[in-house]
Design a protein around this motif. Structure first.
Motif, PDB file in Angstrom:
ATOM      1  N   ARG A 182       0.643  -1.226  -0.106  1.00  0.00           N
ATOM      2  CA  ARG A 182       0.021   0.101  -0.015  1.00  0.00           C
ATOM      3  C   ARG A 182       0.876   1.230  -0.268  1.00  0.00           C
ATOM      4  O   ARG A 182       0.505   2.217  -0.687  1.00  0.00           O
ATOM      5  CB  ARG A 182      -1.132   0.038   1.074  1.00  0.00           C
ATOM      6  N   ARG A 183       2.003   1.357   0.886  1.00  0.00           N
ATOM      7  CA  ARG A 183       2.834   2.351   0.976  1.00  0.00           C
ATOM      8  C   ARG A 183       3.607   2.624  -0.570  1.00  0.00           C
ATOM      9  O   ARG A 183       3.570   3.746  -0.908  1.00  0.00           O
ATOM     10  CB  ARG A 183       3.721   2.276   2.143  1.00  0.00           C
ATOM     11  N   ARG A 184       4.000   1.567  -0.959  1.00  0.00           N
ATOM     12  CA  ARG A 184       4.863   1.875  -2.339  1.00  0.00           C
ATOM     13  C   ARG A 184       3.710   2.236  -3.403  1.00  0.00           C
ATOM     14  O   ARG A 184       4.367   2.868  -4.262  1.00  0.00           O
ATOM     15  CB  ARG A 184       5.312   0.228  -2.548  1.00  0.00           C
ATOM     16  N   ILE A 185       2.487   1.701  -3.436  1.00  0.00           N
ATOM     17  CA  ILE A 185       1.589   2.201  -4.505  1.00  0.00           C
ATOM     18  C   ILE A 185       1.288   3.549  -4.395  1.00  0.00           C
ATOM     19  O   ILE A 185       1.436   4.265  -5.206  1.00  0.00           O
ATOM     20  CB  ILE A 185       0.362   1.405  -4.446  1.00  0.00           C
ATOM     21  N   TYR A 186       1.288   4.191  -3.105  1.00  0.00           N
ATOM     22  CA  TYR A 186       1.111   5.512  -2.866  1.00  0.00           C
ATOM     23  C   TYR A 186       2.320   6.120  -3.215  1.00  0.00           C
ATOM     24  O   TYR A 186       1.887   7.195  -3.897  1.00  0.00           O
ATOM     25  CB  TYR A 186       0.566   5.523  -1.445  1.00  0.00           C
ATOM     26  N   GLU A 187       3.261   5.802  -2.997  1.00  0.00           N
ATOM     27  CA  GLU A 187       4.288   6.881  -3.201  1.00  0.00           C
ATOM     28  C   GLU A 187       4.672   6.567  -4.703  1.00  0.00           C
ATOM     29  O   GLU A 187       5.066   7.862  -5.275  1.00  0.00           O
ATOM     30  CB  GLU A 187       5.704   6.130  -2.616  1.00  0.00           C
ATOM     31  N   LEU A 188       4.514   5.709  -5.359  1.00  0.00           N
ATOM     32  CA  LEU A 188       4.859   5.661  -6.600  1.00  0.00           C
ATOM     33  C   LEU A 188       3.601   6.500  -7.475  1.00  0.00           C
ATOM     34  O   LEU A 188       4.215   7.285  -8.631  1.00  0.00           O
ATOM     35  CB  LEU A 188       4.710   4.100  -7.610  1.00  0.00           C
ATOM     36  N   LEU A 189       2.412   6.267  -7.006  1.00  0.00           N
ATOM     37  CA  LEU A 189       1.355   7.021  -7.836  1.00  0.00           C
ATOM     38  C   LEU A 189       1.543   8.555  -7.614  1.00  0.00           C
ATOM     39  O   LEU A 189       1.372   9.326  -8.573  1.00  0.00           O
ATOM     40  CB  LEU A 189       0.095   6.561  -7.410  1.00  0.00           C
ATOM     41  N   VAL A 190       1.976   8.936  -6.522  1.00  0.00           N
ATOM     42  CA  VAL A 190       2.025  10.599  -6.176  1.00  0.00           C
ATOM     43  C   VAL A 190       3.052  11.023  -6.705  1.00  0.00           C
ATOM     44  O   VAL A 190       3.058  12.112  -7.634  1.00  0.00           O
ATOM     45  CB  VAL A 190       2.096  10.735  -4.570  1.00  0.00           C
ATOM     46  N   GLY A 191       4.406  10.248  -6.833  1.00  0.00           N
ATOM     47  CA  GLY A 191       5.532  10.764  -7.313  1.00  0.00           C
ATOM     48  C   GLY A 191       5.413  10.967  -8.936  1.00  0.00           C
ATOM     49  O   GLY A 191       5.686  11.753  -9.410  1.00  0.00           O
ATOM     50  N   THR A 192       4.622   9.863  -9.784  1.00  0.00           N
ATOM     51  CA  THR A 192       4.555   9.872 -11.020  1.00  0.00           C
ATOM     52  C   THR A 192       3.406  11.100 -11.403  1.00  0.00           C
ATOM     53  O   THR A 192       3.562  11.942 -12.256  1.00  0.00           O
ATOM     54  CB  THR A 192       3.886   8.734 -11.591  1.00  0.00           C
ATOM     55  N   ALA A 193       2.491  11.261 -10.454  1.00  0.00           N
ATOM     56  CA  ALA A 193       1.386  12.346 -11.014  1.00  0.00           C
ATOM     57  C   ALA A 193       2.059  13.598 -10.677  1.00  0.00           C
ATOM     58  O   ALA A 193       1.262  14.688 -11.484  1.00  0.00           O
ATOM     59  CB  ALA A 193       0.322  12.287  -9.962  1.00  0.00           C
ATOM     60  N   LEU A 194       2.935  13.794  -9.968  1.00  0.00           N
ATOM     61  CA  LEU A 194       3.566  15.211 -10.073  1.00  0.00           C
ATOM     62  C   LEU A 194       3.644  15.881 -11.633  1.00  0.00           C
ATOM     63  O   LEU A 194       3.879  17.239 -11.764  1.00  0.00           O
ATOM     64  CB  LEU A 194       4.681  15.433  -9.120  1.00  0.00           C
ATOM     65  N   SER A 195       4.270  14.964 -12.364  1.00  0.00           N
ATOM     66  CA  SER A 195       4.521  15.353 -13.755  1.00  0.00           C
ATOM     67  C   SER A 195       3.983  14.727 -14.995  1.00  0.00           C
ATOM     68  O   SER A 195       4.466  14.832 -16.006  1.00  0.00           O
ATOM     69  CB  SER A 195       6.129  15.227 -13.756  1.00  0.00           C
ATOM     70  N   ASN A 196       2.938  13.911 -14.645  1.00  0.00           N
ATOM     71  CA  ASN A 196       2.279  13.031 -15.588  1.00  0.00           C
ATOM     72  C   ASN A 196       0.831  13.225 -15.650  1.00  0.00           C
ATOM     73  O   ASN A 196       0.227  12.795 -14.548  1.00  0.00           O
ATOM     74  CB  ASN A 196       2.705  11.649 -15.346  1.00  0.00           C
ATOM     75  N   GLY A 197       0.217  13.812 -16.671  1.00  0.00           N
ATOM     76  CA  GLY A 197      -1.275  13.976 -16.693  1.00  0.00           C
ATOM     77  C   GLY A 197      -2.002  12.976 -16.565  1.00  0.00           C
ATOM     78  O   GLY A 197      -3.160  12.772 -15.958  1.00  0.00           O
ATOM     79  N   GLN A 198      -1.480  11.832 -17.265  1.00  0.00           N
ATOM     80  CA  GLN A 198      -2.170  10.485 -17.205  1.00  0.00           C
ATOM     81  C   GLN A 198      -2.221   9.794 -15.892  1.00  0.00           C
ATOM     82  O   GLN A 198      -3.275   9.581 -15.418  1.00  0.00           O
ATOM     83  CB  GLN A 198      -1.660   9.405 -18.234  1.00  0.00           C
ATOM     84  N   ALA A 199      -1.155   9.983 -15.168  1.00  0.00           N
ATOM     85  CA  ALA A 199      -1.229   9.580 -13.728  1.00  0.00           C
ATOM     86  C   ALA A 199      -1.864  10.265 -12.797  1.00  0.00           C
ATOM     87  O   ALA A 199      -2.652   9.861 -11.995  1.00  0.00           O
ATOM     88  CB  ALA A 199       0.414   9.472 -13.138  1.00  0.00           C
ATOM     89  N   GLN A 200      -2.170  11.805 -13.075  1.00  0.00           N
ATOM     90  CA  GLN A 200      -3.064  12.295 -12.503  1.00  0.00           C
ATOM     91  C   GLN A 200      -4.735  12.070 -12.573  1.00  0.00           C
ATOM     92  O   GLN A 200      -5.334  11.716 -11.720  1.00  0.00           O
ATOM     93  CB  GLN A 200      -3.044  14.015 -12.899  1.00  0.00           C
ATOM     94  N   ALA A 201      -4.743  11.469 -13.844  1.00  0.00           N
ATOM     95  CA  ALA A 201      -6.141  11.055 -14.120  1.00  0.00           C
ATOM     96  C   ALA A 201      -6.446   9.822 -13.439  1.00  0.00           C
ATOM     97  O   ALA A 201      -7.387   9.597 -12.758  1.00  0.00           O
ATOM     98  CB  ALA A 201      -6.306  10.987 -15.451  1.00  0.00           C
TER      99      ALA A 201
END
Length: 216
Positions: A182-201
């Motif tokens: 759970r922690r790893r998924i959260y960290e990966l998603l938040v980190g990627t979403a900072l610079s990626n519009g698809q990840a934000q979606a």
């Protein structure tokens, strides 16, 4: 097998019994709705605006009946709607979607129909030639992304986010692994979403799925 909604459906399948896991069917419809939206986001068909509303970017046919049905619904809306609205709208007929996905996985050679249930067929790993079920290889890939330092691809991250959002974490990880995953998924998603519009979606869709799953 190439779509997020097919993969999420496969994870909810009991290989020995050849049927959907009963408890997983509670959140599966809302999870599949989120997976359809996430698939469209990964294919640059939609994005999520700052006001949590979904913006349709491209409504042209995808040649996938499930995705095209979703696009048609979204396009027919009188105004932009929130992601949570579409998660709710796209899980209105779960039985029909379940049947569609069973047929697709059977056609792809992942299942073989046996009277009232399905038998999982082995598939070969491209790297070492070993054979196991498609569900086994899928779980192995997700576990590798969440439990090791390997770089996570956006598609894999989207599926992990959906697994967590619809509370399917138990289907992939052992009891001792769940907190780390759970922690790893959260960290990966938040980190990627900072610079990626698809990840934000994807992140926004996951929140909408989690909200719907909690209330169902």
């Amino acid at each position: 097998m190439s779509t997020l909604f097919e993969e999420l459906f496969l994870l909810a399948f009991h290989e020995d019994k050849g049927k959907l896991i009963p408890w997983a069917t509670e959140n599966l419809p809302v999870g599949l709705a989120g997976a359809i939206l996430a698939e469209l986001a990964l294919n640059d068909r939609l994005r999520v605006e700052e006001n949590h509303r979904l913006e349709l970017l491209d409504a042209s046919p995808t040649q996938d009946e499930v995705l095209d049905a979703a696009l048609e619904k979204i396009q027919s809306s009188e105004r932009p709607r929130k992601v949570s609205y579409w998660v709710n709208q796209l899980n209105e007929k779960p039985k029909k979607l379940f049947e569609q996905l069973e047929g697709r996985l059977e056609a792809e050679g992942i299942f073989q129909r046996d009277e009232s249930s399905f038998i999982s067929l082995p598939s070969q790993n491209e790297l070492d030639g070993r054979s196991a079920s498609a569900r086994y290889w899928l779980k192995r890939r997700l576990r590798g992304l969440a439990l090791t330092d390997q770089e996570a691809d956006l598609r894999g991250l989207a599926l992990l986010n959906l697994v967590q959002s619809c509370d399917f974490i138990d289907l992939v990880f052992t009891r001792d692994e769940r907190k780390i995953a759970r922690r790893r998924i959260y960290e990966l998603l938040v980190g990627t979403a900072l610079s990626n519009g698809q990840a934000q979606a994807i992140e926004e869709i996951g929140r909408a799925v989690e909200s719907q799953a909690d209330t169902d």
